[in-house]
Design an enzyme around this catalytic site. Structure first.
Site, PDB file in Angstrom:
ATOM      1  CE  LYS A 195      -2.440  11.713   6.099  1.00  0.00           C
ATOM      2  NZ  LYS A 195      -3.321  12.243   5.285  1.00  0.00           N
TER       3      LYS A 195
ATOM      4  NE  ARG B 175      -2.483   8.298  -8.977  1.00  0.00           N
ATOM      5  CZ  ARG B 175      -2.902   8.170  -8.411  1.00  0.00           C
ATOM      6  NH1 ARG B 175      -2.494   7.572  -7.078  1.00  0.00           N
ATOM      7  NH2 ARG B 175      -4.454   7.994  -8.731  1.00  0.00           N
TER       8      ARG B 175
ATOM      9  CD  GLU C  13      -3.606   0.428   0.244  1.00  0.00           C
ATOM     10  OE1 GLU C  13      -2.400   1.485   0.382  1.00  0.00           O
ATOM     11  OE2 GLU C  13      -4.629   0.721   0.703  1.00  0.00           O
ATOM     12  CG  ASP C  14      -0.844   5.124  -1.657  1.00  0.00           C
ATOM     13  OD1 ASP C  14      -1.682   4.101  -0.482  1.00  0.00           O
ATOM     14  OD2 ASP C  14      -1.422   5.687  -1.928  1.00  0.00           O
TER      15      ASP C  14
ATOM     16  CG  ASP D 269      -6.595   8.571   6.210  1.00  0.00           C
ATOM     17  OD1 ASP D 269      -6.340   9.063   7.269  1.00  0.00           O
ATOM     18  OD2 ASP D 269      -6.868   9.352   5.605  1.00  0.00           O
TER      19      ASP D 269
ATOM     20  CG  PHE E 122      -4.649  15.219   0.909  1.00  0.00           C
ATOM     21  CD1 PHE E 122      -5.231  14.028   1.093  1.00  0.00           C
ATOM     22  CD2 PHE E 122      -3.819  15.488  -0.195  1.00  0.00           C
ATOM     23  CE1 PHE E 122      -5.309  13.389  -0.119  1.00  0.00           C
ATOM     24  CE2 PHE E 122      -4.082  15.066  -1.107  1.00  0.00           C
ATOM     25  CZ  PHE E 122      -5.054  13.848  -1.084  1.00  0.00           C
ATOM     26  CB  VAL E 123       1.479  13.631   2.188  1.00  0.00           C
ATOM     27  CG1 VAL E 123       1.863  14.374   3.097  1.00  0.00           C
ATOM     28  CG2 VAL E 123       1.552  12.530   2.115  1.00  0.00           C
TER      29      VAL E 123
HETATM   30  P1  IMP Z   1      -7.619   5.216   4.348  1.00  0.00           P
HETATM   31  O1  IMP Z   1      -9.270   3.463   4.398  1.00  0.00           O
HETATM   32  O2  IMP Z   1      -8.570   6.072   4.847  1.00  0.00           O
HETATM   33  O3  IMP Z   1      -6.756   4.144   5.419  1.00  0.00           O
HETATM   34  O4  IMP Z   1      -7.850   4.862   2.891  1.00  0.00           O
HETATM   35  C1  IMP Z   1      -6.667   4.578   2.007  1.00  0.00           C
HETATM   36  C2  IMP Z   1      -6.529   5.371   0.592  1.00  0.00           C
HETATM   37  O5  IMP Z   1      -6.637   6.683   0.684  1.00  0.00           O
HETATM   38  C3  IMP Z   1      -4.782   5.697   0.294  1.00  0.00           C
HETATM   39  O6  IMP Z   1      -4.703   3.898  -0.265  1.00  0.00           O
HETATM   40  C4  IMP Z   1      -4.713   6.886  -0.556  1.00  0.00           C
HETATM   41  O7  IMP Z   1      -5.939   6.448  -1.950  1.00  0.00           O
HETATM   42  C5  IMP Z   1      -5.865   8.344  -0.130  1.00  0.00           C
HETATM   43  N1  IMP Z   1      -5.074   8.951   1.059  1.00  0.00           N
HETATM   44  C6  IMP Z   1      -5.257   9.269   1.953  1.00  0.00           C
HETATM   45  N2  IMP Z   1      -4.657  10.013   2.498  1.00  0.00           N
HETATM   46  C7  IMP Z   1      -3.831  10.147   1.681  1.00  0.00           C
HETATM   47  C8  IMP Z   1      -3.219  11.324   1.867  1.00  0.00           C
HETATM   48  O8  IMP Z   1      -2.221  12.465   2.555  1.00  0.00           O
HETATM   49  N3  IMP Z   1      -2.495  11.218   0.067  1.00  0.00           N
HETATM   50  C9  IMP Z   1      -3.230  11.173  -1.710  1.00  0.00           C
HETATM   51  N4  IMP Z   1      -4.255   9.801  -0.673  1.00  0.00           N
HETATM   52  C10 IMP Z   1      -4.182   9.658   0.982  1.00  0.00           C
HETATM   53 MG    MG Z   2      -5.950   8.525  -4.248  1.00  0.00          MG
END
Ligand code: IMP
Ligand code: MG
Length: 181
Positions: free
Chosen positions: A131, A165, A99-100, A103, A152-153
């Site tokens: 995070k 990207r 995963e990138d 969040d 937000f990054v």
């Molecule tokens: P989660 O289900 O809230 O953990 O969402 C994760 C997804 O939200 C990641 O795979 C990203 O696509 C997107 N995301 C969350 N935070 C960021 C950020 O700071 N920048 C860009 N995309 C984000």
């Molecule tokens: Mg995204």
């Protein structure tokens, strides 16, 4: 190209690359003698997948999933729709989900539950960023690059409106960028 849009660089290209090498080292050690199936979550993970894989010293295959999470533009709800599923069966495989960023962790939590039901031998998670303040789901990220604050990054696979990207570093954007679109 995007220089004027950057507010500040959170993690430099050197910091990111050093960490990716370190993660690949750990993974190569832990999986010695086995073959890993790298599962990337599109699209954000594609840059990390490519860099990570080129530092691995264990055999590995690639597969990808694409998901869309229902919710507002900036908050995920944990309800996930699979847009592209894996090409192959993962039963009995050593799976590493790449995963990138994590969040809320809700997307990942759903994916893990879904993939576990397919009976892989093992399944672990590798994410460049996390995070911790936002985390709502109980998940263990065995291979984690950096904990970052709740901002937000973009960069290194992460987008805002599909842009940025390609940036080799992780950065925040100037507020004007969000206003003008
Ligand atoms: P989660 O289900 O809230 O953990 O969402 C994760 C997804 O939200 C990641 O795979 C990203 O696509 C997107 N995301 C969350 N935070 C960021 C950020 O700071 N920048 C860009 N995309 C984000
Ligand atoms: Mg995204």
């Amino acid at each position: 190209m995007y220089e004027d849009d950057i507010e500040s660089v959170l993690l430099s290209e050197e910091q990111v690359q050093e960490k990716v090498r370190e993660l690949a080292g750990q993974i190569s050690k832990d999986y010695r003698g086995r073959e890993v199936l790298l599962v990337g979550v599109l699209k954000g993970a594609f840059i990390l997948m490519a860099d990570l894989a080129r530092h691995l010293t264990v055999p590995h295959e690639f597969d990808f999933m694409a998901v869309s999470s229902y919710g507002s533009a900036t908050q995920s709800s944990g309800v996930v729709r699979i847009l592209k599923d894996l090409d192959r069966n993962i039963q009995g495989r050593d799976v590493l989900l790449v995963e990138d960023i994590i969040d809320s962790g809700l997307t990942l939590s759903y994916l893990l539950k879904n993939l576990r039901s397919r009976r892989p031998a093992t399944i672990e998670v590798c994410s460049l960023l996390c995070k911790p303040e936002q985390l709502k789901a109980d998940i263990e990220v065995k291979y984690k690059g950096f904990d970052i604050p709740s901002v937000f990054v973009v960069g290194y696979g992460l987008d805002y409106a599909e842009r940025y990207r390609n940036l080799p570093f992780v950065a925040t954007l100037r507020p004007e960028v969000y206003r003008t679109g």
